[in-house]
Design a protein around this motif. Structure first.
Motif, PDB file in Angstrom:
ATOM      1  N   TRP A  64       0.865  -1.181   0.000  1.00 53.69           N
ATOM      2  CA  TRP A  64       0.000   0.000   0.000  1.00 53.69           C
ATOM      3  C   TRP A  64       0.897   1.225   0.000  1.00 53.69           C
ATOM      4  O   TRP A  64       1.881   1.294   0.734  1.00 53.69           O
ATOM      5  CB  TRP A  64      -0.908  -0.006   1.238  1.00 53.69           C
ATOM      6  CG  TRP A  64      -2.132  -0.833   1.009  1.00 53.69           C
ATOM      7  CD1 TRP A  64      -2.304  -2.144   1.297  1.00 53.69           C
ATOM      8  CD2 TRP A  64      -3.363  -0.379   0.429  1.00 53.69           C
ATOM      9  NE1 TRP A  64      -3.566  -2.549   0.924  1.00 53.69           N
ATOM     10  CE2 TRP A  64      -4.239  -1.494   0.396  1.00 53.69           C
ATOM     11  CE3 TRP A  64      -3.819   0.849  -0.064  1.00 53.69           C
ATOM     12  CZ2 TRP A  64      -5.537  -1.417  -0.125  1.00 53.69           C
ATOM     13  CZ3 TRP A  64      -5.111   0.926  -0.571  1.00 53.69           C
ATOM     14  CH2 TRP A  64      -5.952  -0.206  -0.588  1.00 53.69           C
ATOM     15  N   LEU A  65       0.562   2.193  -0.852  1.00 52.28           N
ATOM     16  CA  LEU A  65       1.379   3.385  -0.997  1.00 52.28           C
ATOM     17  C   LEU A  65       0.579   4.633  -0.658  1.00 52.28           C
ATOM     18  O   LEU A  65      -0.617   4.717  -0.964  1.00 52.28           O
ATOM     19  CB  LEU A  65       1.883   3.525  -2.437  1.00 52.28           C
ATOM     20  CG  LEU A  65       2.644   2.357  -3.036  1.00 52.28           C
ATOM     21  CD1 LEU A  65       3.071   2.697  -4.466  1.00 52.28           C
ATOM     22  CD2 LEU A  65       3.856   2.008  -2.195  1.00 52.28           C
ATOM     23  N   LYS A  66       1.270   5.575  -0.039  1.00 48.59           N
ATOM     24  CA  LYS A  66       0.709   6.922   0.100  1.00 48.59           C
ATOM     25  C   LYS A  66       1.320   7.746  -1.021  1.00 48.59           C
ATOM     26  O   LYS A  66       2.541   7.823  -1.145  1.00 48.59           O
ATOM     27  CB  LYS A  66       1.049   7.515   1.459  1.00 48.59           C
ATOM     28  CG  LYS A  66       0.366   8.860   1.698  1.00 48.59           C
ATOM     29  CD  LYS A  66       0.467   9.306   3.145  1.00 48.59           C
ATOM     30  CE  LYS A  66       1.776  10.014   3.422  1.00 48.59           C
ATOM     31  NZ  LYS A  66       1.704  10.785   4.687  1.00 48.59           N
ATOM     32  N   VAL A  67       0.469   8.332  -1.844  1.00 50.65           N
ATOM     33  CA  VAL A  67       0.932   8.990  -3.064  1.00 50.65           C
ATOM     34  C   VAL A  67       0.519  10.445  -3.020  1.00 50.65           C
ATOM     35  O   VAL A  67      -0.632  10.766  -2.702  1.00 50.65           O
ATOM     36  CB  VAL A  67       0.304   8.295  -4.303  1.00 50.65           C
ATOM     37  CG1 VAL A  67       0.628   9.041  -5.583  1.00 50.65           C
ATOM     38  CG2 VAL A  67       0.780   6.851  -4.387  1.00 50.65           C
ATOM     39  N   LEU A  81       5.881   4.071   1.087  1.00 56.03           N
ATOM     40  CA  LEU A  81       5.258   2.864   1.613  1.00 56.03           C
ATOM     41  C   LEU A  81       4.452   3.228   2.850  1.00 56.03           C
ATOM     42  O   LEU A  81       4.913   3.976   3.707  1.00 56.03           O
ATOM     43  CB  LEU A  81       6.333   1.835   2.002  1.00 56.03           C
ATOM     44  CG  LEU A  81       7.135   1.225   0.856  1.00 56.03           C
ATOM     45  CD1 LEU A  81       8.270   0.376   1.407  1.00 56.03           C
ATOM     46  CD2 LEU A  81       6.223   0.379  -0.036  1.00 56.03           C
ATOM     47  N   VAL A  82       3.265   2.689   2.958  1.00 58.34           N
ATOM     48  CA  VAL A  82       2.448   2.904   4.154  1.00 58.34           C
ATOM     49  C   VAL A  82       3.088   2.199   5.357  1.00 58.34           C
ATOM     50  O   VAL A  82       3.148   2.736   6.455  1.00 58.34           O
ATOM     51  CB  VAL A  82       1.015   2.381   3.903  1.00 58.34           C
ATOM     52  CG1 VAL A  82       0.268   2.158   5.208  1.00 58.34           C
ATOM     53  CG2 VAL A  82       0.248   3.347   3.017  1.00 58.34           C
TER      54      VAL A  82
ATOM     55  N   VAL C 721      -5.184  -3.540   6.160  1.00 60.27           N
ATOM     56  CA  VAL C 721      -5.258  -3.550   7.624  1.00 60.27           C
ATOM     57  C   VAL C 721      -3.882  -3.849   8.217  1.00 60.27           C
ATOM     58  O   VAL C 721      -3.432  -3.200   9.168  1.00 60.27           O
ATOM     59  CB  VAL C 721      -6.310  -4.577   8.087  1.00 60.27           C
ATOM     60  CG1 VAL C 721      -6.273  -4.724   9.601  1.00 60.27           C
ATOM     61  CG2 VAL C 721      -7.699  -4.155   7.634  1.00 60.27           C
ATOM     62  N   ARG C 722      -3.203  -4.833   7.614  1.00 56.99           N
ATOM     63  CA  ARG C 722      -1.895  -5.220   8.148  1.00 56.99           C
ATOM     64  C   ARG C 722      -0.915  -4.074   8.023  1.00 56.99           C
ATOM     65  O   ARG C 722      -0.163  -3.773   8.963  1.00 56.99           O
ATOM     66  CB  ARG C 722      -1.384  -6.463   7.380  1.00 56.99           C
ATOM     67  CG  ARG C 722      -0.214  -7.155   8.056  1.00 56.99           C
ATOM     68  CD  ARG C 722       1.131  -6.575   7.614  1.00 56.99           C
ATOM     69  NE  ARG C 722       2.240  -7.406   8.064  1.00 56.99           N
ATOM     70  CZ  ARG C 722       2.853  -7.270   9.248  1.00 56.99           C
ATOM     71  NH1 ARG C 722       2.439  -6.348  10.120  1.00 56.99           N
ATOM     72  NH2 ARG C 722       3.867  -8.069   9.570  1.00 56.99           N
ATOM     73  N   GLN C 723      -0.864  -3.425   6.855  1.00 59.39           N
ATOM     74  CA  GLN C 723       0.161  -2.413   6.613  1.00 59.39           C
ATOM     75  C   GLN C 723      -0.183  -1.081   7.259  1.00 59.39           C
ATOM     76  O   GLN C 723       0.716  -0.373   7.724  1.00 59.39           O
ATOM     77  CB  GLN C 723       0.366  -2.240   5.103  1.00 59.39           C
ATOM     78  CG  GLN C 723       0.961  -3.482   4.448  1.00 59.39           C
ATOM     79  CD  GLN C 723       1.058  -3.369   2.933  1.00 59.39           C
ATOM     80  OE1 GLN C 723       1.302  -2.290   2.401  1.00 59.39           O
ATOM     81  NE2 GLN C 723       0.865  -4.480   2.240  1.00 59.39           N
ATOM     82  N   ALA C 724      -1.473  -0.746   7.294  1.00 60.32           N
ATOM     83  CA  ALA C 724      -1.863   0.573   7.802  1.00 60.32           C
ATOM     84  C   ALA C 724      -2.106   0.583   9.306  1.00 60.32           C
ATOM     85  O   ALA C 724      -1.786   1.550   9.983  1.00 60.32           O
ATOM     86  CB  ALA C 724      -3.110   1.051   7.074  1.00 60.32           C
TER      87      ALA C 724
END
Lengths: 90, 186, 974
Positions: A64-67, A81-82, C721-724
């Motif tokens: 998951w990326l914050k862009v 990267l989150v 959920v896992r990453q955030a």
């Protein structure tokens, strides 16, 4: 549009799916009042300019990326990267 | 009556569909081999890397890389993930280990036109001068998520989940046929 | 018109059924001209006879149909279509023939067909619209026609990458590509034409005191030999997009007789770090009365046909120009033995040196004669005197428009340059795209060569490449050009054409302005100028100049409309390459798929998977017979179903239990090893996302299942959920859906079958309901789960997928021996409805745990995804639609039907709910279903009205417990 994934490098937009604004990362506490939860779930600023949003590199490394994207010019200026990256791997 | 001496015949993902050759290109299926998925439990890779080094002679590869190891190769396979091709592992310190020997359809596309064939299906720059030997990428092949691995001087191995085998064979052979027809014009 | 020089071996083709000869290298247009074909089309609205107007991509008139049968291709520009042996070409938009077209009557009705006529006509009487006007207009409208049949030809899409994309291969483009080649950059040189060289191969030009073609050949040889250069002729760059992406359409097989395996076209997505727009300029006409007759052409096209195709487009040619460039056409035609009259609108013009034809300065062409082919033109001299002069061909030159469309595709507006009388691209309109040559208003060859070189070197420098010395550019003869005189229209009484393709005249633009459509955007839509397939390439600037004139503004003030992709027409077949029919999406097949199909099972789609609907047996003529029988297998004997398609996610780690506690509403960290538990998963907004069972295989090892079609969505959710939210947890998960082939073995005889298969007792003490664990089948290590979606004694047996096909066969044989057999999705659905088990038909995205009666599963002790939002009063209030069972009393239920209180009107305001799933239950001999009913849990036993307005069902049903059969659940447990 292309996004530079910190793991995979610059990739075509078709490898990603969009979730929404990066405020989704700031999950309220379970006992926070419903007004806070309403804001978290439903209310968003809508700037004409840079905004931070969440994209999933589902067809790539599954990060998951914050862009940071400019809603006027579509220029993507940064992507993080989150989840903090692995220590010890280049 | 019990059936304890029973054997179950095996079927490979692309059974009956390959090999196929067209123009200068050949498409073959990898023989069945152990494939172990290794997933880091946290962002600390030290324990897992050291244990892998001890067990198979290679540490966790960096993103986009593969390394030779006991039994074959270990491929970077995503965020905190690797695939060990050729060896079954039962445990790795600091990581989850899952047998995926049957989950994948792994096809090898050999010949000088491999990058041109893949250009019909994959949005990556796979030119042999850009995508070096040993490089690994996760991307799209047509509309399928998959892994592309340059496993030789002029070959690319393409891996998708097993159930997509027919679609993958169709897409690759279709592109091979069309490209061979284009070359025949020159 | 005639061929004055051969260009290649003879080639036969047909035109409107007539066999003609062309030569290798001809386009259809040059071949038709060589054969004296003056009329090639009928115009869109007025059906006026039209001839070939230009030599290249911007051709407005000569649209033809190529081929016949399924792959018939309409609206092909004859100037782009290369001829090949056996080419079949037909004219369009005429009936019965090109020579005699009945709809030419439109031309007589033209006063009633001017701009915006369709806003003012065909209005009355209203009933006539559907029955008379629309069918008539539909038949009369359009130009070419598709065959309407399925086209089995191959098309392709592909990706390409480069450091430098050079668009156009004229002098600017070649110079740019040479710099890129020598710098070692990856270069793509794209050229719309079949041959590279641009105007250098169309003009009688000199470079280094030799024919320009020599220098072009040498440059192309160097580029072709460079391994870092890709030459792409027949490739039109169609669009400029974000991030240096360009679309392009390549004609791969359209210039050849049909070959089954060769793609006809390839649509490219090119990712370029830098690009040079070297697309040249498009000559623009001048508007005057009857300027659209066959034989009226662009002046530069006349010399292209002469030099490149060896064709003289006329014997008595008049050239009408406001600039010096057209002089070359006059000289070259005269040199080929053609009689030429050169008319220059500039009063101070001087005849070119050595020109022996008639030269008239300060004059204009103001009318023409010759409906089926130009016969004469009328000149108006500077003193006002007019004269008619014989001519079979008229070459127009009103100046040049830089071909800057691509630069405008990201919404940039070009800038009007008063000195050049042209729009020019503005730097930065497309990041990474620079301009060189005529596309940037540089009209002489020396400037083009220099600009191509300079701009390419600047782009390559930007990329950090070290550059060798710049290439030596060829010498070009010096020519001082005198300024042009802007001339947009010549006064006259008859119609003067602007947009040839949509039949828009200067009168239409003036009418639009009179009716107050004075903005250029309004004028465009009201008159349809610029909206035809040629997108106004020959008319945009002229039309807005006329509008400016009529509204008393400057051209800069009037502005220009927006250019959008694609620059040339792109076939949908190319854009949708590979996606027709089954190619639309990948197909996923289970290990039992081949066996199921061999048994005659019709397959249905579940997401991308194919699953058997039912297994027909000999003598069965209706699916219900098969379905009822299969339900009976499971209720009375044993049934086998492939359940491999459900998502299976392996989750491990010390925090695996805590992670599951967070994503599920109920507890999983407390699940004993060797047990399975049903779990409910919510979205953060409190609505149900998915349900499924999760098994605990070890202290730190779980296996989650998901609904087939939701597997990817759930995985994405778990990753988030896992990453955030759980980045500190020690947990890892991966899909094992494909690792395991999994089969449901369900029915009273299921245990017996498995005892026989495994040699194990599998009694209730060791394997209680909801137990799980490893199990061996000979040498094969499998997994067994005692779970049931049918409500009968049931197990699911998983083996590594390589054994799936063989295991399915074995299980079906063993089941048949026990009086059962395989069952499909229809029966599976009946069984689960009989037991009130929900699927995504019920959890469709708008229901909560409370709605489906599972509020007890929402733990009070821990936080979980969706907990807070699920507690919103509105999601718990009276009057919500709640899950109920329904049993028809006088007919058959239908999914999608609405529910109403008995006796109330079946109107929206009285709506009480809806039905989500239905089945005929052979077990109960009743039509049953599941649905949602306001306050449903308090209305057990009530008889309600069921109405489906669309399909005409109106019956009664009793509200009941959704678990219709075996409500205590004893049959699945010991």
């Amino acid at each position: 549009m292309r996004i530079t994934c910190p793991n995979c490098g610059q990739r075509d937009l078709r490898e990603f799916t969009y979730m929404g604004h990066a405020v989704a990362l700031n999950r309220p506490a379970a006992d926070a009042d419903l007004a806070q939860w309403d804001d978290y779930l439903h209310n968003r600023d809508n700037p004409a300019g840079p905004t931070d949003e969440l994209w999933y590199h589902g067809a790539g490394c599954t990060a998951w990326l914050k862009v940071r994207r400019d809603t006027v010019t579509h220029v993507i200026s940064d992507a993080w990267l989150v989840m903090p990256p692995s220590k010890g791997v280049k | 009556m019990t059936d304890q001496a029973m054997t179950l015949p095996e079927t490979s993902p692309a059974a009956g569909l390959l090999p196929q050759s067209m123009g200068r290109m050949t498409l073959t299926e990898w023989a069945q081999m152990p494939i172990t998925w290794v997933g880091l439990l946290s962002t600390d890779v030290a324990a897992a890397s050291a244990d892998l080094q001890a067990q198979i002679g290679a540490a966790l590869p960096a993103p986009g890389q593969s390394l030779p190891c006991t039994g074959g190769h270990i491929l970077w396979a995503g965020m905190g993930q690797a695939l060990v091709m050729g060896t079954a592992l039962s445990s790795v310190a600091g990581a989850s280990v899952v047998d995926q020997s049957d989950a994948w359809c792994a096809l090898r596309l050999s010949g000088p036109d491999a990058p041109a064939i893949m250009a019909r299906l994959c949005p990556l720059d796979l030119g042999f001068d850009q995508f070096e030997e040993g490089a690994v990428a996760r991307s799209l092949i047509g509309h399928m998520n998959g892994i592309i691995w340059r496993d030789g001087a002029d070959s690319l191995t393409v891996m998708v989940y097993r159930s997509f085998a027919q679609t993958l064979v169709h897409e690759l052979t279709h592109a091979m046929r069309a490209y061979a027809a284009r070359l025949a014009l020159a | 018109m005639m061929r004055i020089r051969d260009i290649g071996p003879a080639v036969s083709f047909t035109w409107d059924g007539k066999r003609l000869q062309g030569q290798v290298g001809d386009t259809l247009a040059s071949a038709l001209l060589a054969n004296g074909q003056r009329v090639v089309a009928r115009s869109f609205k007025y059906h006026r006879p039209r001839g070939i107007f230009t030599v290249g991509s911007a051709e407005p008139n000569a649209l033809v149909t190529i081929g016949s049968g399924a792959a018939q291709d309409p609206n092909i520009r004859a100037t782009v279509q290369e001829i090949y042996p056996g080419l079949e070409a037909r004219s369009q938009n005429r009936w019965p023939s090109l020579g005699f077209d009945i709809l030419a009557i439109n031309d007589l009705a033209s006063p009633f067909l001017s701009a915006g006529f369709y806003y003012k006509t065909f209005m009355w009487p209203r009933s006539f619209w559907e029955k008379l006007y629309e069918p008539f207009i539909r038949r009369a409208a359009g130009i070419g026609a598709l065959s309407g049949q399925h086209n089995a030809d191959h098309y392709e899409k592909a990706f390409a990458f480069c450091d430098l994309l050079v668009i156009g291969s004229g002098p600017a483009g070649l110079a740019a590509a040479l710099e890129g080649a020598r710098a070692g950059a990856r270069v793509i040189l794209a050229e719309d034409d079949a041959r590279m060289g641009g105007r250098l191969i169309c003009d009688n030009a000199l470079l280094n005191d030799a024919a320009a073609g020599d220098w072009v050949d040498a440059a192309l040889a160097e580029l072709a030999a460079a391994p870092n250069v890709t030459l792409m002729p027949r490739t039109a760059v169609t669009g400029a997009y974000d991030g240096g992406t360009f679309g392009a359409i390549e004609r791969v097989g359209l210039h050849l007789p049909h070959q089954p395996e060769l793609p006809r076209e390839t649509f490219w997505r090119i990712s370029a770090r830098r690009a040079i727009l070297a697309t040249g300029a498009i000559e623009r006409p001048i508007a005057f009365a009857n300027n659209d007759r066959p034989g009226v052409m662009m002046a530069s096209a006349l010399r292209s046909y002469l030099h490149r195709y060896g064709v003289a487009a006329g014997q008595q040619v008049v050239i009408f120009t406001n600039n010096d460039d057209a002089y070359a056409s006059a000289r070259d035609l005269e040199g080929a033995g053609v009689q030429v009259t050169l008319v220059d609108a500039r009063a101070d013009a001087v005849a070119p040196a050595g020109f022996a034809g008639r030269f008239i300065a300060g004059a204009q062409v103001c009318d023409t004669r010759g409906r089926m082919g130009l016969r004469a033109v009328q000149l108006r001299h500077g003193d006002g005197r007019t004269e008619w002069t014989r001519a079979d061909c008229l070459g127009l030159s009103g100046g040049w428009n830089p071909s800057l469309h691509l630069a405008c595709h990201m919404n940039g507006k070009p800038q009007w340059d008063e000195g050049l009388s042209a729009f020019l691209p503005v730097p930065g309109m497309v990041p990474g795209l620079d301009y060189a040559g005529a596309a940037n208003g540089q009209y002489d060859t020396a400037a083009c060569l220099a600009a191509g070189q300079t701009r390419a070197r600047a782009a390559l420098g930007d990329l950090g490449l070290s550059l060798p010395a710049a290439a030596d550019l060829p010498k070009t003869p010096q020519a001082a050009a005198r300024p042009m005189l802007p001339l947009w229209q010549v006064p006259g009484k008859s119609r003067a054409w602007l947009d040839f393709q949509n039949d828009v005249t200067t009168k239409d633009v003036a009418l639009a302005a009179r009716e107050n459509y004075t903005s250029v955007e309004h004028m465009k839509r009201y008159t349809t100028q610029g909206m035809a397939p040629d997108q106004g390439k020959n008319s945009n600037v002229n039309a807005l100049a006329v509008l400016a004139d009529v509204t008393g503004r400057s051209i800069a003030q009037t502005g220009i409309t927006t250019y959008r992709p694609p620059f040339v027409p792109v076939s949908l077949a190319a854009l949708g390459a590979g996606a027709q029919g089954a190619g639309f999406a990948p197909q996923r097949f289970t290990t039992s798929d081949a066996a199921s199909r061999a048994m005659g099972a019709p397959m249905i789609e579940a997401g991308l998977w194919y699953r058997p609907s039912y297994f027909p047996q000999a003598g069965e003529t209706h699916w219900r017979q098969s379905c009822d029988r299969e339900v009976g297998y499971v209720r009375n004997a044993v049934g086998i179903a492939d359940v491999s398609t459900l998502g299976k996610i392996d989750i491990q780690g010390p925090d695996a239990g805590a992670f599951l506690d967070f994503v599920y509403t109920n507890m999983f960290s407390t699940l004993p090893v060797g047990r399975v538990r049903y779990g409910l998963m919510l979205r953060e907004d409190g609505h149900v996302m998915d349900d499924g069972t999760t098994a605990r295989l070890g202290p730190d090892h779980y296996l989650m299942t998901t609904t087939t079609a939701a597997a990817a969505q759930v995985m994405k959710h778990l990753d988030f959920v896992r990453q955030a939210h759980c980045a500190q947890m020690q947990v890892a998960f991966t899909s094992v859906t494909e690792e395991w082939a999994q089969f449901a073995i369900a029915g009273p005889k299921a245990r017996g079958l498995l005892q026989q298969l495994t040699g194990q007792a599998l009694d209730g003490a060791d394997w209680p309901f909801m137990a799980c664990g490893p199990i061996a089948l000979g040498d094969v290590q499998g997994r067994l789960f005692r779970i049931s979606f049918s409500g009968e004694m049931g197990f699911e047996l998983a083996v590594p997928a390589r054994f799936g096909a063989a295991l399915f066969d074995r299980l079906c044989d063993m089941a048949r021996d026990l009086g059962g057999g395989p069952y499909g999705m229809e029966a599976l659905n009946v069984l689960r409805i009989e037991k009130g088990f929900i699927t995504h038909a019920e959890i469709h995205g708008r229901v909560t745990g409370f709605d489906i009666g599972m509020q007890g599963m929402l733990s009070r002790k821990k936080d979980f995804i969706g907990k807070a939002a699920a507690s919103r009063p509105g999601l718990l209030e009276d009057g919500r639609e709640l899950l109920v069972g329904l049993r028809a009393t006088n007919g058959s239920l239908i999914a999608g039907a609405r529910l109403f209180t008995q006796g109330s009107d079946a109107v929206r305001t009285a709506d009480q709910g809806y039905i989500t799933s239905v089945a005929y239950s052979p077990t109960l001999d009743a039509s049953i279903g599941l649905g949602f009913l306001r306050n449903g849990r308090a209305r057990m036993g009530e008889v309600i009205r069921v109405k489906d307005h669309l399909r005409g069902v109106d019956i009664l049903a009793e509200v009941c417990n959704p678990v219709f059969f075996d409500p205590e659940g004893g049959r699945a447990r010991d």
